[in-house]
Motif scaffolding. Structure first.
Motif, PDB file in Angstrom:
ATOM      1  N   LEU A 137       5.059  -2.244   4.554  1.00 28.20           N
ATOM      2  CA  LEU A 137       5.323  -1.995   3.143  1.00 28.20           C
ATOM      3  C   LEU A 137       6.809  -2.055   2.822  1.00 28.20           C
ATOM      4  O   LEU A 137       7.642  -1.535   3.556  1.00 28.20           O
ATOM      5  N   ASP A 147       6.575  -0.778  -2.613  1.00 28.32           N
ATOM      6  CA  ASP A 147       5.116  -0.779  -2.456  1.00 28.32           C
ATOM      7  C   ASP A 147       4.507   0.622  -2.481  1.00 28.32           C
ATOM      8  O   ASP A 147       3.446   0.861  -1.899  1.00 28.32           O
ATOM      9  N   VAL A 191       1.055  -8.064  -0.051  1.00 31.91           N
ATOM     10  CA  VAL A 191       1.965  -7.498   0.952  1.00 31.91           C
ATOM     11  C   VAL A 191       2.262  -8.617   1.958  1.00 31.91           C
ATOM     12  O   VAL A 191       1.486  -8.849   2.883  1.00 31.91           O
TER      13      VAL A 191
END
Length: 177
Positions: free
Chosen positions: A71, A75, A111
């Motif tokens: 992340l 995020d 992601v």
């Protein structure tokens, strides 16, 4: 041992947070994880520790592959969705673009910093988390990024407390024994 000192020491390490995904028998799962590390250079290995209370742990026991989503500091919403909700009650993938990775592991399209690993072994030392050792089979990134750190995710209340681990550990958390 003084647990306060251990807690302060580990808190200072401030690990990067990842979302781990897995799938088995048509069921997919994912959770927010702070326990993970490279464990070998040659051959390459990566370990991730999953809570016995989590739905992802139970799916992971039957999975051949795991998706590790590193992340970015931006995020937080993804971290919250995968950390505060429980897969026992919620489809955490609903409304997300999901790609099929090796071994049909679900990969979060939004992601871009990802590692896919084939499960090699599982180590349960009796603690509340279990170690899955992975052989990396795919990796991708969109370039340098600033990881989301545990200190930035402290406001996320876990979907399961670590004391909810079932006995035996293969049963659903909170299920009657």
């Amino acid at each position: 041992m003084a647990e306060d000192e251990l807690s302060a020491l580990l808190k200072g390490a401030d690990p990067a947070m990842i979302v781990v995904t897995a799938a088995a028998d048509g069921e997919r799962a994912g959770c927010l994880v702070g326990f993970h590390a490279q464990s070998s250079i040659t051959p390459p290995r990566y370990c991730v520790w999953l809570s016995k209370a989590n739905h992802t742990y139970r799916i992971g026991l039957r999975s051949t592959h795991f998706g590790l989503h590193f992340l970015d500091a931006d995020d937080h919403a993804t971290a919250k969705a995968f950390g505060s909700l429980t897969g026992d009650e919620t489809d955490k993938f609903a409304g997300r673009t999901v790609l099929a990775g090796p071994g049909d592991v679900p990969l979060l399209a939004d992601v871009p910093h990802r590692l896919v690993g084939r499960r090699l072994c599982v180590l349960d030392d009796g603690g509340d988390h279990v170690c899955f050792t992975l052989e990396p089979v795919a990796a991708s990134t969109s370039g340098p990024f600033t990881p989301l750190r545990q200190s930035q995710a402290r406001d996320i209340t876990p979907g399961h407390d670590n004391t909810e681990r079932p006995a035996p550990p293969t049963e659903r958390a909170g299920a009657p024994v």
